[in-house]
Scaffold this active site. Structure first.
Site, PDB file in Angstrom:
ATOM      1  N   HIS A  91     -27.915  -1.049  -3.138  1.00 27.18           N
ATOM      2  CA  HIS A  91     -26.619  -0.420  -2.864  1.00 27.18           C
ATOM      3  C   HIS A  91     -25.650  -0.490  -4.041  1.00 27.18           C
ATOM      4  CE1 HIS A  91     -25.566  -4.605  -2.279  1.00 27.18           C
ATOM      5  NE2 HIS A  91     -24.312  -4.254  -2.395  1.00 27.18           N
TER       6      HIS A  91
HETATM    7  C1  UD1 Z   1     -19.221  -3.764  -0.782  1.00 27.17           C
HETATM    8  C2  UD1 Z   1     -18.921  -4.777  -1.878  1.00 27.17           C
HETATM    9  C3  UD1 Z   1     -20.232  -5.296  -2.455  1.00 27.17           C
HETATM   10  C4  UD1 Z   1     -21.155  -5.795  -1.359  1.00 27.17           C
HETATM   11  C5  UD1 Z   1     -21.366  -4.654  -0.363  1.00 27.17           C
HETATM   12  C6  UD1 Z   1     -22.295  -5.018   0.781  1.00 27.17           C
HETATM   13  C7  UD1 Z   1     -16.934  -4.387  -3.235  1.00 27.17           C
HETATM   14  C8  UD1 Z   1     -16.450  -3.963  -4.565  1.00 27.17           C
HETATM   15  N1  UD1 Z   1     -18.226  -4.166  -2.990  1.00 27.17           N
HETATM   16  O1  UD1 Z   1     -19.857  -2.661  -1.408  1.00 27.17           O
HETATM   17  O2  UD1 Z   1     -19.945  -6.372  -3.323  1.00 27.17           O
HETATM   18  O3  UD1 Z   1     -22.370  -6.190  -1.923  1.00 27.17           O
HETATM   19  O4  UD1 Z   1     -20.076  -4.334   0.181  1.00 27.17           O
HETATM   20  O5  UD1 Z   1     -22.514  -3.899   1.580  1.00 27.17           O
HETATM   21  O6  UD1 Z   1     -16.164  -4.895  -2.457  1.00 27.17           O
HETATM   22  N2  UD1 Z   1     -19.386   2.730   3.957  1.00 27.17           N
HETATM   23  C9  UD1 Z   1     -19.717   3.137   5.199  1.00 27.17           C
HETATM   24  N3  UD1 Z   1     -19.494   2.303   6.241  1.00 27.17           N
HETATM   25  C10 UD1 Z   1     -18.925   1.085   6.087  1.00 27.17           C
HETATM   26  C11 UD1 Z   1     -18.551   0.679   4.800  1.00 27.17           C
HETATM   27  C12 UD1 Z   1     -18.805   1.509   3.735  1.00 27.17           C
HETATM   28  O7  UD1 Z   1     -20.216   4.242   5.383  1.00 27.17           O
HETATM   29  O8  UD1 Z   1     -18.756   0.353   7.092  1.00 27.17           O
HETATM   30  C13 UD1 Z   1     -19.659   3.627   2.817  1.00 27.17           C
HETATM   31  C14 UD1 Z   1     -18.492   4.533   2.522  1.00 27.17           C
HETATM   32  O9  UD1 Z   1     -18.990   5.727   2.050  1.00 27.17           O
HETATM   33  C15 UD1 Z   1     -17.769   3.809   1.412  1.00 27.17           C
HETATM   34  C16 UD1 Z   1     -18.931   3.207   0.660  1.00 27.17           C
HETATM   35  O10 UD1 Z   1     -19.899   2.863   1.662  1.00 27.17           O
HETATM   36  O11 UD1 Z   1     -16.983   4.640   0.617  1.00 27.17           O
HETATM   37  C17 UD1 Z   1     -18.586   2.004  -0.151  1.00 27.17           C
HETATM   38  O12 UD1 Z   1     -18.041   0.979   0.676  1.00 27.17           O
HETATM   39  P1  UD1 Z   1     -17.273  -0.242   0.011  1.00 27.17           P
HETATM   40  O13 UD1 Z   1     -16.869  -1.202   1.034  1.00 27.17           O
HETATM   41  O14 UD1 Z   1     -16.218   0.267  -0.918  1.00 27.17           O
HETATM   42  O15 UD1 Z   1     -18.366  -0.870  -0.945  1.00 27.17           O
HETATM   43  P2  UD1 Z   1     -19.878  -1.261  -0.683  1.00 27.17           P
HETATM   44  O16 UD1 Z   1     -20.708  -0.377  -1.531  1.00 27.17           O
HETATM   45  O17 UD1 Z   1     -20.243  -1.389   0.747  1.00 27.17           O
END
Ligand code: UD1
Length: 391
Positions: free
Chosen positions: A222
């Site tokens: 991811h």
């Molecule tokens: C975040 C953490 C990362 C961790 C990961 C575990 C940061 C910078 N990154 O990354 O360190 O390893 O979580 O998963 O904080 N999304 C969904 N549903 C959700 C959450 C996210 O669809 O419940 C999708 C959305 O498109 C969103 C994208 O994932 O824009 C990124 O989510 P975000 O929380 O910003 O970062 P992660 O990639 O999940």
């Protein structure tokens, strides 16, 4: 004139994203066991992760109580998400006047709430401090560096973390080597791990690969460096395809990775290969998958540690790791997106079983208890308490 004795404000525990939950759960439980000696606990969820699979399932599996407050920030750019968490967390701190704020790990919620705690002069505790990849391309590295600068107490998972912190000028008196709370969760819940056959059947797949003697590999990907660029993601998928010719793979796909497979038109790379794509899994399903895997391919930080604790070989698809102890003592090998190197490592694992490793010091299931004892003493000394007199 005697000091007016006022009850201390609560301990505010912050979670935001999936990898936070398994770190916070043992702390909440340990605090509850010592509740007579500690202030009350308020659990704040920033809402960074919000999907049921990324969130509620994990809370249930880890027996985490529902958050007392959910800030519901949702997704956004790094600046938007961080700023929005700060904007919503500040009034919480102002109202509750916590005796301390506890943050875990390295996600955006960790840093955002650390900034608010510091600026409101609220004591800040960082659990899992001092890990460094020395790669500022990773957003988590920025979050780690800044959170550690701000924290009043830094609880570390491995001894080398103190050297990293010393290089950044952090006073050794603020650092406490407590062990690994994530491994507390793993050891506690391992007996309840969901069998792989159940996980596959529930998702509508044939469970034969779980029962065959060859077994399977598990994949998680991811990180932006692997899944946010079409070339990098194509390279990573090509490697998975290669490996799947040797060993079937099971891959619970992060929502962003799934979206990018579609966006970059990469579905054909995995469509006809023996790779089972699952939705993000619960904690107990994930434990079952990891514990029975022949090998794991990942770019996660936590999974490097979990595989070391489970003695399962791990190939980390990154250029570096902030958890070098998993390489020096555990089962981890950092392979990047190097096709030849990955193939050689897979060969070796299939032939010999791969690195067995040993369990690092204090990854023993009692890290949260050690943190609780330290925290209680820290709060007591700070407030010069002869007797506990918490609200
Ligand atoms: C975040 C953490 C990362 C961790 C990961 C575990 C940061 C910078 N990154 O990354 O360190 O390893 O979580 O998963 O904080 N999304 C969904 N549903 C959700 C959450 C996210 O669809 O419940 C999708 C959305 O498109 C969103 C994208 O994932 O824009 C990124 O989510 P975000 O929380 O910003 O970062 P992660 O990639 O999940």
């Amino acid at each position: 004139m005697g000091e007016i004795l006022r009850p201390l404000g609560p301990i505010v525990c912050v979670v935001g994203a999936r990898p936070n939950y398994m770190k916070m759960a043992p702390l909440i439980r340990a605090f509850a066991r010592q509740q007579k000696k500690l202030p009350g606990v308020v659990l704040v969820h920033t809402g960074q992760h919000y999907d049921v699979a990324m969130n509620e399932l994990l809370f249930a599996d880890l027996e985490l109580p529902a958050p007392d407050l959910n800030l519901e920030v949702g997704s956004g750019t790094h600046a938007t998400q961080t700023a929005e968490i700060m904007r919503r967390f500040e009034p919480v701190v102002e109202e509750l006047k916590p005796s301390c704020v506890i943050v875990v790990g390295d996600v955006n919620s960790t840093l955002a709430c650390s900034l608010v705690a510091s600026k409101t002069r609220t004591p800040l505790m960082h659990v899992e401090a001092g890990l460094r990849s020395y790669d500022r391309e990773m957003p988590e590295e920025i979050n780690r560096l800044l959170t550690d600068q701000l924290a009043d107490v830094l609880y570390t998972t491995e001894r080398d973390a103190a050297d990293n912190l010393a290089r950044e000028g952090i006073d050794a008196a603020r650092i406490h080597f407590a062990g690994n709370v994530m491994i507390d969760s793993l050891l506690q819940h391992r007996p309840r791990a969901v069998p792989v056959t159940d996980t596959l059947k529930r998702a509508g797949y044939d469970a034969a690969i779980a029962t065959s003697s060859e077994r399977f590999g598990v994949v998680t990907l991811h990180r932006p460096s692997n899944v946010d660029g079409s070339d990098a993601f194509a390279e990573a998928l090509t490697i998975l395809r290669d490996v799947s010719q040797r060993l079937p793979l099971i891959w619970p796909v992060h929502p962003r990775a799934r979206a990018n497979i579609e966006r970059f038109g990469l579905a054909s790379l995995v469509a006809d290969a023996p790779i089972v794509l699952l939705e993000p899994q619960g904690y107990l399903e994930m434990l079952g998958l990891l514990a029975h895997a022949r090998l794991v391919l990942t770019d996660s930080g936590g999974i490097q540690e979990e595989t070391t604790a489970l003695a399962v070989p791990c190939l980390t698809m990154r250029e570096n790791t902030e958890r070098p102890i998993t390489v020096s003592q555990g089962t981890n090998t950092v392979v990047g997106r190097d096709r030849a190197r990955t193939a050689a490592c897979v060969d070796e694992i299939l032939r010999t079983g791969g690195k067995r490793g040993r369990i690092p010091e204090l990854w023993d299931g009692h890290a949260a208890d050690r943190i609780t004892v330290h925290l209680q003493q820290w709060l007591s000394s700070r407030h010069a308490l002869a007797e506990p007199r918490f609200a």
